[in-house]
Design an enzyme around this catalytic site. Structure first.
Site, PDB file in Angstrom:
ATOM      1  N   VAL A 130      71.419  59.982  81.833  1.00  0.00           N
ATOM      2  CA  VAL A 130      70.426  59.515  80.859  1.00  0.00           C
ATOM      3  C   VAL A 130      70.526  60.241  79.517  1.00  0.00           C
ATOM      4  CG1 VAL A 130      68.743  58.682  82.542  1.00  0.00           C
ATOM      5  CG2 VAL A 130      68.642  61.065  81.771  1.00  0.00           C
ATOM      6  N   LYS A 181      68.351  69.213  78.303  1.00  0.00           N
ATOM      7  CA  LYS A 181      68.904  67.989  77.701  1.00  0.00           C
ATOM      8  C   LYS A 181      68.393  66.755  78.443  1.00  0.00           C
ATOM      9  CE  LYS A 181      73.240  69.622  75.702  1.00  0.00           C
ATOM     10  NZ  LYS A 181      74.702  69.685  75.908  1.00  0.00           N
ATOM     11  N   TYR A 193      62.395  73.784  82.641  1.00  0.00           N
ATOM     12  CA  TYR A 193      61.767  72.656  83.338  1.00  0.00           C
ATOM     13  C   TYR A 193      60.347  72.411  82.813  1.00  0.00           C
ATOM     14  CZ  TYR A 193      60.129  69.860  87.346  1.00  0.00           C
ATOM     15  OH  TYR A 193      59.612  68.886  88.168  1.00  0.00           O
ATOM     16  N   LYS A 200      59.384  69.261  80.513  1.00  0.00           N
ATOM     17  CA  LYS A 200      58.444  68.204  80.898  1.00  0.00           C
ATOM     18  C   LYS A 200      57.298  68.108  79.902  1.00  0.00           C
ATOM     19  CE  LYS A 200      60.065  66.623  84.911  1.00  0.00           C
ATOM     20  NZ  LYS A 200      60.420  65.218  85.137  1.00  0.00           N
ATOM     21  N   GLU A 221      55.117  53.922  67.671  1.00  0.00           N
ATOM     22  CA  GLU A 221      55.878  52.698  67.882  1.00  0.00           C
ATOM     23  C   GLU A 221      55.187  51.697  68.800  1.00  0.00           C
ATOM     24  OE1 GLU A 221      58.481  52.220  66.179  1.00  0.00           O
ATOM     25  OE2 GLU A 221      59.130  54.219  65.539  1.00  0.00           O
TER      26      GLU A 221
HETATM   27  N1  LIG Z   1      59.411  66.513  94.495  1.00  0.00           N
HETATM   28  C1  LIG Z   1      58.373  67.080  93.929  1.00  0.00           C
HETATM   29  O1  LIG Z   1      57.632  67.801  94.597  1.00  0.00           O
HETATM   30  C2  LIG Z   1      58.073  66.850  92.471  1.00  0.00           C
HETATM   31  C3  LIG Z   1      56.980  67.498  91.906  1.00  0.00           C
HETATM   32  C4  LIG Z   1      56.709  67.308  90.560  1.00  0.00           C
HETATM   33  C5  LIG Z   1      57.491  66.457  89.798  1.00  0.00           C
HETATM   34  N2  LIG Z   1      58.552  65.823  90.352  1.00  0.00           N
HETATM   35  C6  LIG Z   1      59.370  64.968  89.468  1.00  0.00           C
HETATM   36  O2  LIG Z   1      59.736  63.782  90.128  1.00  0.00           O
HETATM   37  C7  LIG Z   1      61.049  63.389  89.736  1.00  0.00           C
HETATM   38  C8  LIG Z   1      61.903  63.178  90.966  1.00  0.00           C
HETATM   39  O3  LIG Z   1      61.970  64.376  91.699  1.00  0.00           O
HETATM   40  P1  LIG Z   1      62.679  64.489  93.119  1.00  0.00           P
HETATM   41  O4  LIG Z   1      61.904  65.441  93.916  1.00  0.00           O
HETATM   42  O5  LIG Z   1      62.939  63.144  93.644  1.00  0.00           O
HETATM   43  O6  LIG Z   1      64.034  65.230  92.713  1.00  0.00           O
HETATM   44  P2  LIG Z   1      65.538  64.800  92.978  1.00  0.00           P
HETATM   45  O7  LIG Z   1      66.377  65.919  92.491  1.00  0.00           O
HETATM   46  O8  LIG Z   1      65.708  64.370  94.378  1.00  0.00           O
HETATM   47  O9  LIG Z   1      65.707  63.532  92.054  1.00  0.00           O
HETATM   48  C9  LIG Z   1      66.065  63.584  90.722  1.00  0.00           C
HETATM   49  C10 LIG Z   1      67.172  62.574  90.482  1.00  0.00           C
HETATM   50  O10 LIG Z   1      67.520  62.560  89.103  1.00  0.00           O
HETATM   51  C11 LIG Z   1      68.926  62.535  88.997  1.00  0.00           C
HETATM   52  N3  LIG Z   1      69.291  63.117  87.706  1.00  0.00           N
HETATM   53  C12 LIG Z   1      69.176  64.403  87.290  1.00  0.00           C
HETATM   54  N4  LIG Z   1      69.623  64.542  86.035  1.00  0.00           N
HETATM   55  C13 LIG Z   1      70.040  63.314  85.638  1.00  0.00           C
HETATM   56  C14 LIG Z   1      70.628  62.811  84.437  1.00  0.00           C
HETATM   57  N5  LIG Z   1      70.859  63.611  83.391  1.00  0.00           N
HETATM   58  N6  LIG Z   1      70.941  61.494  84.384  1.00  0.00           N
HETATM   59  C15 LIG Z   1      70.710  60.684  85.436  1.00  0.00           C
HETATM   60  N7  LIG Z   1      70.161  61.108  86.578  1.00  0.00           N
HETATM   61  C16 LIG Z   1      69.834  62.402  86.683  1.00  0.00           C
HETATM   62  C17 LIG Z   1      69.402  63.330  90.179  1.00  0.00           C
HETATM   63  O11 LIG Z   1      70.742  63.067  90.522  1.00  0.00           O
HETATM   64  C18 LIG Z   1      68.438  62.903  91.252  1.00  0.00           C
HETATM   65  O12 LIG Z   1      68.877  61.745  91.910  1.00  0.00           O
HETATM   66  C19 LIG Z   1      61.569  64.484  88.829  1.00  0.00           C
HETATM   67  O13 LIG Z   1      61.426  64.067  87.481  1.00  0.00           O
HETATM   68  C20 LIG Z   1      60.667  65.648  89.108  1.00  0.00           C
HETATM   69  O14 LIG Z   1      60.536  66.470  87.982  1.00  0.00           O
HETATM   70  C21 LIG Z   1      58.862  66.012  91.667  1.00  0.00           C
END
Ligand SMILES: NC(=O)c1ccc[n+]([C@@H]2O[C@H](COP(=O)([O-])OP(=O)(O)OC[C@H]3O[C@@H](n4cnc5c(N)ncnc54)[C@H](O)[C@@H]3O)[C@@H](O)[C@H]2O)c1
Ligand SMILES: *[C@@H]1O[C@H](CO)[C@@H](O)[C@H](O)[C@H]1NC(C)=O
Ligand SMILES: *[C@@H]1O[C@H](CO)[C@@H](O)[C@H](O)[C@H]1NC(C)=O
Length: 409
Positions: free
Chosen positions: A134, A166, A220, A224, A238
């Site tokens: 992305v 990034k 992180y 965020k 926008e």
């Molecule tokens: N799991 C939790 O407890 C939790 C808590 C708070 C927030 N979140 C947020 O939820 C979202 C998903 O988390 P998750 O637990 O499924 O983590 P995860 O690591 O399993 O999923 C993140 C996905 O994003 C992909 N990714 C990372 N960088 C990328 C890039 N530059 N381009 C394209 N894809 C990219 C990874 O390959 C992965 O598939 C995240 O944004 C995370 O910050 C999760």
């Protein structure tokens, strides 16, 4: 002599005539049937195709290929982009939106995600998987964007902090740009980490947070936070429709096994017969939501009219020791519980205030802890089996984790 030739020729001719006549007849019949087929209207033919397809679907070998999905009318069917859709949360969200009958495009660079998490949809006509980062711009036509791409657990986001920054900044700008261009609505998967080391309990959406901008988690947390800022800049400047979910600790199948979080640690230790390691007295509390609850909340929020941030989490607190005992009993493990010195910087409590989600979305977690744990344990034990069958049993990276401060996440 001449007569003989003429007789032969005419004989040949007679035979030729018969042959030609037969050929003409065949051609005529064939033409007629093609014409009749052409006269059947296109709709009828597609219907016919569906009937044959349905017959195929009745035979088990076909019906097991994909889970059955709902059929939505064009008006209700949406083209949905999920960034990070091959990750833990993203793949469960993909499952729900596919089952609901939408067209889902997953974009993932497979940093922490796996193709295996969505393999059961590959080839389905409503599903598309794109290997894309992305941080690079993306041009596709969509109605909704669930922007989840970002490493999520400390070992993953600290692995390459610059890349984490990034992904959360440039990546979010790119997705907001896409949303603006095609008029899509964007939901940002933000995090409870935007509250940092909170001074208020439980945390509600009004709280501005307490974050160290130069600490080890800043890539992180601040990533965020600025992603949220970007969402509201695009909304105000926008007119882009944005939704912001502040996600609290989540667990479930397809979560990362070695991410150092308390649930995954305990389950792995219990399944492998190793001691369950509790730092300090174990009286610190944690609250975890099951992934299906979170996914329901995300979809509700996306389709609501609430543009301000909304907490999604489970406020039910349990002590670390309770988690250890419960997991030990569910696994029926002979593991001991081992107490280690208290980790510094280990937050004593972390709990979401979810009154806003309850009131405005009618949402609250419904999966009992034990049920969620059972499903997660099942997933972990199957994963361990796969690893054993491959003769490949990577140990949790103890050395690496110890370098940082051990803490319960
Ligand atoms: N799991 C939790 O407890 C939790 C808590 C708070 C927030 N979140 C947020 O939820 C979202 C998903 O988390 P998750 O637990 O499924 O983590 P995860 O690591 O399993 O999923 C993140 C996905 O994003 C992909 N990714 C990372 N960088 C990328 C890039 N530059 N381009 C394209 N894809 C990219 C990874 O390959 C992965 O598939 C995240 O944004 C995370 O910050 C999760
Ligand atoms: C959101 O929708 C509800 C009903 O669907 C309505 O009562 C409420 O005023 C709307 N809120 C906003 C901020 O538009
Ligand atoms: C979880 O699993 C245990 C044993 O494996 C079982 O006794 C219990 O009933 C299960 N609980 C739920 C809620 O599924």
């Amino acid at each position: 002599m001449m007569k003989r030739v003429i007789w032969l020729l005419s004989g040949l001719n007679r035979r030729m005539m018969k042959l030609l006549f037969a050929l003409a007849l065949i051609a005529y019949i064939a033409c007629k049937s093609i014409q009749e087929h052409a006269e059947m209207n296109i709709e009828q033919r597609i219907d016919e195709m569906f009937i044959t397809k349905e017959i195929c679907l009745l035979s088990p070998s076909f019906s097991q290929k994909y889970p059955p999905v709902k059929f939505l009318s064009e008006k209700d069917r949406k083209r949905i982009l999920i960034t990070g859709g091959a990750g833990f949360v993203g793949s469960h969200l993909t499952d729900k939106l596919m089952m609901d009958g939408h067209e889902v495009t997953v974009v993932d660079n497979f940093f922490t995600g796996r193709k295996r998490n969505v393999e059961h949809w590959i080839g389905h006509e409503n599903f598309e998987l794109i290997n894309h980062d992305v941080v690079e711009p993306l041009y596709i036509e969509v109605d909704q964007i669930y922007h989840l791409a970002s490493p999520a657990s400390p070992p993953n986001y600290m692995y390459n902090p610059i890349k984490t920054l990034k992904t959360n900044t440039i990546g979010t700008l790119n997705m907001l740009g896409l949303a603006k261009r095609v008029g899509a609505r964007l939901l940002l998967a933000s995090t409870s980490e935007v509250y940092g080391d909170p001074e208020v309990h439980p945390q509600n959406e009004e709280y501005w947070g307490h974050v160290n901008p130069i600490g080890p988690r800043a890539c992180y947390d601040e990533g965020k936070r600025v992603a949220e800022t970007m969402c509201y800049a695009y909304m105000k400047q926008e007119g882009v429709e944005v939704r912001v979910a502040r996600i609290f600790n989540t667990f479930g199948s397809r979560m990362h096994m070695n991410d150092g979080r308390v649930v995954s640690n305990f389950i792995l230790q219990a399944l492998q017969g190793e001691p369950l390691t509790v730092y300090g007295t174990g009286s610190q509390t944690r609250a975890f939501q099951y992934v299906s609850d979170l996914v329901n909340g995300l979809v509700l929020l996306m389709n609501s009219n609430i543009s301000s941030p909304v907490n999604l989490g489970n406020p039910e607190e349990h002590t670390i020791l309770e988690f250890a005992r419960l997991i030990k009993s569910l696994v029926v493990s002979r593991s001991q519980i081992q107490f280690l010195p208290e980790a510094q910087d280990d937050p004593q409590r972390r709990r979401p205030d979810i009154r806003k989600a309850k009131m405005m979305l009618g949402w609250e977690p419904v999966v009992p802890l034990e049920e969620g744990l059972n499903k997660t344990i099942q997933y972990f034990s199957r994963e361990l089996e796969h690893q054993a069958n491959n003769q490949y049993i990577p140990k949790p990276k103890a050395a690496r984790m110890k370098k940082g401060r051990p803490r319960h996440n």
